[in-house]
Design a protein around this motif. Structure first.
Motif, PDB file in Angstrom:
ATOM      1  N   LYS A 120       5.239   9.672  12.229  1.00 22.72           N
ATOM      2  CA  LYS A 120       4.081  10.302  11.594  1.00 22.72           C
ATOM      3  C   LYS A 120       3.977   9.895  10.126  1.00 22.72           C
ATOM      4  O   LYS A 120       2.893   9.543   9.634  1.00 22.72           O
ATOM      5  CB  LYS A 120       4.192  11.821  11.723  1.00 22.72           C
ATOM      6  N   ILE A 121       5.083   9.903   9.409  1.00 22.77           N
ATOM      7  CA  ILE A 121       5.077   9.514   7.989  1.00 22.77           C
ATOM      8  C   ILE A 121       4.683   8.055   7.822  1.00 22.77           C
ATOM      9  O   ILE A 121       3.848   7.703   6.974  1.00 22.77           O
ATOM     10  CB  ILE A 121       6.467   9.772   7.372  1.00 22.77           C
ATOM     11  N   VAL A 122       5.245   7.178   8.657  1.00 22.73           N
ATOM     12  CA  VAL A 122       4.940   5.737   8.559  1.00 22.73           C
ATOM     13  C   VAL A 122       3.470   5.480   8.826  1.00 22.73           C
ATOM     14  O   VAL A 122       2.813   4.713   8.098  1.00 22.73           O
ATOM     15  CB  VAL A 122       5.828   4.952   9.545  1.00 22.73           C
ATOM     16  N   MET A 123       2.902   6.102   9.850  1.00 26.86           N
ATOM     17  CA  MET A 123       1.493   5.868  10.192  1.00 26.86           C
ATOM     18  C   MET A 123       0.555   6.381   9.104  1.00 26.86           C
ATOM     19  O   MET A 123      -0.451   5.751   8.787  1.00 26.86           O
ATOM     20  CB  MET A 123       1.177   6.525  11.535  1.00 26.86           C
ATOM     21  N   TYR A 124       0.871   7.528   8.508  1.00 25.94           N
ATOM     22  CA  TYR A 124       0.010   8.070   7.455  1.00 25.94           C
ATOM     23  C   TYR A 124       0.050   7.190   6.201  1.00 25.94           C
ATOM     24  O   TYR A 124      -0.983   6.976   5.559  1.00 25.94           O
ATOM     25  CB  TYR A 124       0.428   9.496   7.125  1.00 25.94           C
ATOM     26  N   VAL A 125       1.226   6.696   5.850  1.00 26.68           N
ATOM     27  CA  VAL A 125       1.322   5.789   4.695  1.00 26.68           C
ATOM     28  C   VAL A 125       0.538   4.512   4.957  1.00 26.68           C
ATOM     29  O   VAL A 125      -0.195   4.012   4.086  1.00 26.68           O
ATOM     30  CB  VAL A 125       2.804   5.472   4.391  1.00 26.68           C
ATOM     31  N   LEU A 126       0.633   3.967   6.161  1.00 21.12           N
ATOM     32  CA  LEU A 126      -0.108   2.758   6.528  1.00 21.12           C
ATOM     33  C   LEU A 126      -1.608   3.003   6.497  1.00 21.12           C
ATOM     34  O   LEU A 126      -2.382   2.163   6.005  1.00 21.12           O
ATOM     35  CB  LEU A 126       0.328   2.294   7.915  1.00 21.12           C
ATOM     36  N   LEU A 127      -2.044   4.158   6.969  1.00 13.98           N
ATOM     37  CA  LEU A 127      -3.478   4.487   6.971  1.00 13.98           C
ATOM     38  C   LEU A 127      -4.019   4.598   5.554  1.00 13.98           C
ATOM     39  O   LEU A 127      -5.105   4.079   5.249  1.00 13.98           O
ATOM     40  CB  LEU A 127      -3.697   5.797   7.726  1.00 13.98           C
ATOM     41  N   ILE A 128      -3.287   5.262   4.678  1.00 10.41           N
ATOM     42  CA  ILE A 128      -3.729   5.392   3.283  1.00 10.41           C
ATOM     43  C   ILE A 128      -3.819   4.023   2.615  1.00 10.41           C
ATOM     44  O   ILE A 128      -4.768   3.734   1.861  1.00 10.41           O
ATOM     45  CB  ILE A 128      -2.763   6.309   2.506  1.00 10.41           C
ATOM     46  N   THR A 129      -2.886   3.137   2.910  1.00 15.11           N
ATOM     47  CA  THR A 129      -2.910   1.780   2.351  1.00 15.11           C
ATOM     48  C   THR A 129      -4.150   1.025   2.812  1.00 15.11           C
ATOM     49  O   THR A 129      -4.821   0.341   2.013  1.00 15.11           O
ATOM     50  CB  THR A 129      -1.637   1.016   2.774  1.00 15.11           C
ATOM     51  N   ILE A 130      -4.505   1.145   4.081  1.00 13.46           N
ATOM     52  CA  ILE A 130      -5.691   0.449   4.615  1.00 13.46           C
ATOM     53  C   ILE A 130      -6.964   0.986   3.976  1.00 13.46           C
ATOM     54  O   ILE A 130      -7.861   0.222   3.586  1.00 13.46           O
ATOM     55  CB  ILE A 130      -5.737   0.602   6.147  1.00 13.46           C
ATOM     56  N   VAL A 131      -7.081   2.309   3.848  1.00 12.66           N
ATOM     57  CA  VAL A 131      -8.285   2.917   3.261  1.00 12.66           C
ATOM     58  C   VAL A 131      -8.457   2.489   1.804  1.00 12.66           C
ATOM     59  O   VAL A 131      -9.557   2.131   1.375  1.00 12.66           O
ATOM     60  CB  VAL A 131      -8.210   4.451   3.377  1.00 12.66           C
ATOM     61  N   LEU A 132      -7.378   2.503   1.030  1.00 14.54           N
ATOM     62  CA  LEU A 132      -7.460   2.083  -0.364  1.00 14.54           C
ATOM     63  C   LEU A 132      -7.810   0.596  -0.474  1.00 14.54           C
ATOM     64  O   LEU A 132      -8.544   0.187  -1.389  1.00 14.54           O
ATOM     65  CB  LEU A 132      -6.125   2.363  -1.072  1.00 14.54           C
ATOM     66  N   ASN A 133      -7.324  -0.195   0.459  1.00 14.56           N
ATOM     67  CA  ASN A 133      -7.656  -1.623   0.456  1.00 14.56           C
ATOM     68  C   ASN A 133      -9.128  -1.841   0.741  1.00 14.56           C
ATOM     69  O   ASN A 133      -9.771  -2.734   0.160  1.00 14.56           O
ATOM     70  CB  ASN A 133      -6.798  -2.349   1.496  1.00 14.56           C
ATOM     71  N   ILE A 134      -9.718  -1.044   1.623  1.00 13.04           N
ATOM     72  CA  ILE A 134     -11.154  -1.136   1.915  1.00 13.04           C
ATOM     73  C   ILE A 134     -11.974  -0.790   0.684  1.00 13.04           C
ATOM     74  O   ILE A 134     -13.033  -1.378   0.416  1.00 13.04           O
ATOM     75  CB  ILE A 134     -11.514  -0.203   3.089  1.00 13.04           C
ATOM     76  N   LEU A 135     -11.493   0.163  -0.107  1.00  7.19           N
ATOM     77  CA  LEU A 135     -12.202   0.570  -1.327  1.00  7.19           C
ATOM     78  C   LEU A 135     -12.078  -0.448  -2.456  1.00  7.19           C
ATOM     79  O   LEU A 135     -12.624  -0.232  -3.536  1.00  7.19           O
ATOM     80  CB  LEU A 135     -11.671   1.925  -1.804  1.00  7.19           C
ATOM     81  N   GLY A 136     -11.362  -1.529  -2.197  1.00 12.57           N
ATOM     82  CA  GLY A 136     -11.301  -2.608  -3.174  1.00 12.57           C
ATOM     83  C   GLY A 136     -10.027  -2.680  -3.975  1.00 12.57           C
ATOM     84  O   GLY A 136      -9.899  -3.508  -4.875  1.00 12.57           O
ATOM     85  N   ILE A 137      -9.079  -1.819  -3.663  1.00 13.50           N
ATOM     86  CA  ILE A 137      -7.797  -1.853  -4.366  1.00 13.50           C
ATOM     87  C   ILE A 137      -6.892  -2.841  -3.644  1.00 13.50           C
ATOM     88  O   ILE A 137      -6.641  -2.687  -2.447  1.00 13.50           O
ATOM     89  CB  ILE A 137      -7.146  -0.451  -4.390  1.00 13.50           C
ATOM     90  N   PRO A 138      -6.402  -3.877  -4.314  1.00 15.26           N
ATOM     91  CA  PRO A 138      -5.577  -4.896  -3.650  1.00 15.26           C
ATOM     92  C   PRO A 138      -4.324  -4.296  -3.033  1.00 15.26           C
ATOM     93  O   PRO A 138      -3.723  -3.357  -3.566  1.00 15.26           O
ATOM     94  CB  PRO A 138      -5.222  -5.871  -4.784  1.00 15.26           C
ATOM     95  N   ALA A 139      -3.939  -4.851  -1.883  1.00 21.50           N
ATOM     96  CA  ALA A 139      -2.757  -4.348  -1.184  1.00 21.50           C
ATOM     97  C   ALA A 139      -1.495  -4.525  -2.018  1.00 21.50           C
ATOM     98  O   ALA A 139      -0.591  -3.678  -1.982  1.00 21.50           O
ATOM     99  CB  ALA A 139      -2.599  -5.058   0.159  1.00 21.50           C
ATOM    100  N   THR A 140      -1.438  -5.623  -2.780  1.00 21.17           N
ATOM    101  CA  THR A 140      -0.255  -5.838  -3.624  1.00 21.17           C
ATOM    102  C   THR A 140      -0.111  -4.744  -4.670  1.00 21.17           C
ATOM    103  O   THR A 140       0.999  -4.286  -4.958  1.00 21.17           O
ATOM    104  CB  THR A 140      -0.340  -7.205  -4.307  1.00 21.17           C
ATOM    105  N   SER A 141      -1.244  -4.325  -5.229  1.00 22.97           N
ATOM    106  CA  SER A 141      -1.202  -3.242  -6.218  1.00 22.97           C
ATOM    107  C   SER A 141      -0.754  -1.932  -5.578  1.00 22.97           C
ATOM    108  O   SER A 141       0.020  -1.166  -6.159  1.00 22.97           O
ATOM    109  CB  SER A 141      -2.581  -3.064  -6.858  1.00 22.97           C
ATOM    110  N   ILE A 142      -1.248  -1.692  -4.346  1.00 23.39           N
ATOM    111  CA  ILE A 142      -0.869  -0.464  -3.648  1.00 23.39           C
ATOM    112  C   ILE A 142       0.628  -0.450  -3.363  1.00 23.39           C
ATOM    113  O   ILE A 142       1.317   0.553  -3.588  1.00 23.39           O
ATOM    114  CB  ILE A 142      -1.662  -0.335  -2.329  1.00 23.39           C
ATOM    115  N   ILE A 143       1.134  -1.598  -2.887  1.00 25.35           N
ATOM    116  CA  ILE A 143       2.558  -1.688  -2.576  1.00 25.35           C
ATOM    117  C   ILE A 143       3.393  -1.513  -3.841  1.00 25.35           C
ATOM    118  O   ILE A 143       4.435  -0.853  -3.845  1.00 25.35           O
ATOM    119  CB  ILE A 143       2.869  -3.034  -1.905  1.00 25.35           C
ATOM    120  N   THR A 144       2.903  -2.088  -4.952  1.00 29.50           N
ATOM    121  CA  THR A 144       3.619  -1.952  -6.220  1.00 29.50           C
ATOM    122  C   THR A 144       3.670  -0.499  -6.669  1.00 29.50           C
ATOM    123  O   THR A 144       4.715   0.005  -7.102  1.00 29.50           O
ATOM    124  CB  THR A 144       2.950  -2.809  -7.299  1.00 29.50           C
ATOM    125  N   VAL A 145       2.515   0.172  -6.548  1.00 30.62           N
ATOM    126  CA  VAL A 145       2.458   1.585  -6.939  1.00 30.62           C
ATOM    127  C   VAL A 145       3.380   2.425  -6.051  1.00 30.62           C
ATOM    128  O   VAL A 145       4.117   3.302  -6.541  1.00 30.62           O
ATOM    129  CB  VAL A 145       1.005   2.103  -6.864  1.00 30.62           C
TER     130      VAL A 145
END
Length: 303
Positions: free
Chosen positions: A97-122
């Protein structure tokens, strides 16, 4: 240039800018209003342009939540059909459950234009900061994994640890939940549970029932011994393949103490204990055997 001079120059610059803006608003109202209008039109256009992206992100978020819920339900159902213990299946479901929710939040933020590398760094930076701030919690997480590996107890076991006792109802990432005999919820941090002495009353299939009885010094021990032994052998839940024991334990201050030992299945422990305790008292009264109480004999000297 020192800090005082720099601060003074900055304040002076802002003051000049503010004065110019006020002057332009008074002297050239049409041009100023036109500039404001252009700004808000641009802002409106940017919002309108971003609406499809925002809607797409919301759709992905909702669909992701539904898909995660469905996946977790299927995972839980699939694990329940395996030979894995309930403790392991619930812990695995929580981690998924934790892994899937973190992955979902990463995908949504990436759609909004935030680079995946920045998300992973944060996420990495936040993980380090949280790890330093929550060292005790991390030890509880590690304790949870150790409990899964060593398996000193499982859900449904009645355990005694860290001065508390109860039936294990849940083993989560951070703590183990016990339900006490009075139905109180007790939460034991996994870090403490894995490093403490644990008494698991359900760790073995059978248990020995230890009981003590007292009779008066005026009563016959062998008669009392035969009564207790007969009750033990007649009880349907007492195991017949293990020999019971009824012996004189000690000469007490006011009574002879008799120790009785019988074996039963772990699930029948308290039934056997209470039954034999009640039946022995009734048999003693029926056979005229006195159950003494604490007493003190006082002798007075006539002198």
């Amino acid at each position: 240039m020192n800090l005082l001079t720099l601060a003074a120059d900055t304040a002076e610059t802002h003051e000049v800018t503010l004065n110019e803006t006020v002057h332009d608003l008074i002297e050239k109202p049409e041009e100023t209003l036109s500039a404001f209008g252009s700004f808000f039109r641009g802002l409106g256009s940017a919002i309108l342009a971003a609406i499809p992206t925002i809607i797409l992100a919301l759709i992905v978020l909702i669909a992701g939540l539904l898909l995660s819920k469905l996946t977790l339900a299927l995972l839980s159902k699939g694990l329940s059909k395996t030979k894995l213990e309930l403790t392991v299946t619930k812990f695995t479901t929580q981690m998924a459950k934790i892994v899937m929710y973190v992955l979902l939040i990463t995908i949504v933020l990436n759609i909004l234009g935030i680079p995946a590398t920045s998300i992973i760094t944060v996420i990495g930076t936040a993980g380090v900061a949280i790890g330093l701030a929550l060292q005790n919690s991390l030890s509880n997480v590690a304790g949870g994994f150790l409990l899964m590996i060593t398996k000193p107890f499982k859900i449904g076991d009645y355990i005694i640890t860290n001065g508390v006792e109860g039936t294990v109802s849940q083993i989560s990432i951070l703590h183990t939940r016990l339900n006490s005999g009075s139905n109180q919820a007790i939460f034991v941090p996994n870090g403490l549970a894995v490093n403490a002495v644990i008494v698991n009353n359900n760790g073995n299939d059978t248990r020995r029932v230890d009981m003590t009885f007292s009779i008066s010094y005026n009563d016959d021990f062998e008669t009392a011994q035969g009564i207790i032994l007969g009750l033990i052998e007649a009880h349907p839940l007492v195991l017949k393949d293990k020999e019971p024991l009824v012996r004189m334990k000690e000469h007490g201050g006011s009574a002879i103490i008799i120790a009785a030992r019988a074996w039963c299945n772990t699930s029948d422990y308290w039934t056997v204990y209470f039954d034999l305790t009640e039946q022995t008292r009734a048999a003693f009264l029926e056979n005229g055997i006195e159950i003494p109480f604490e007493q003190l004999d006082v002798h007075l000297d006539s002198k």
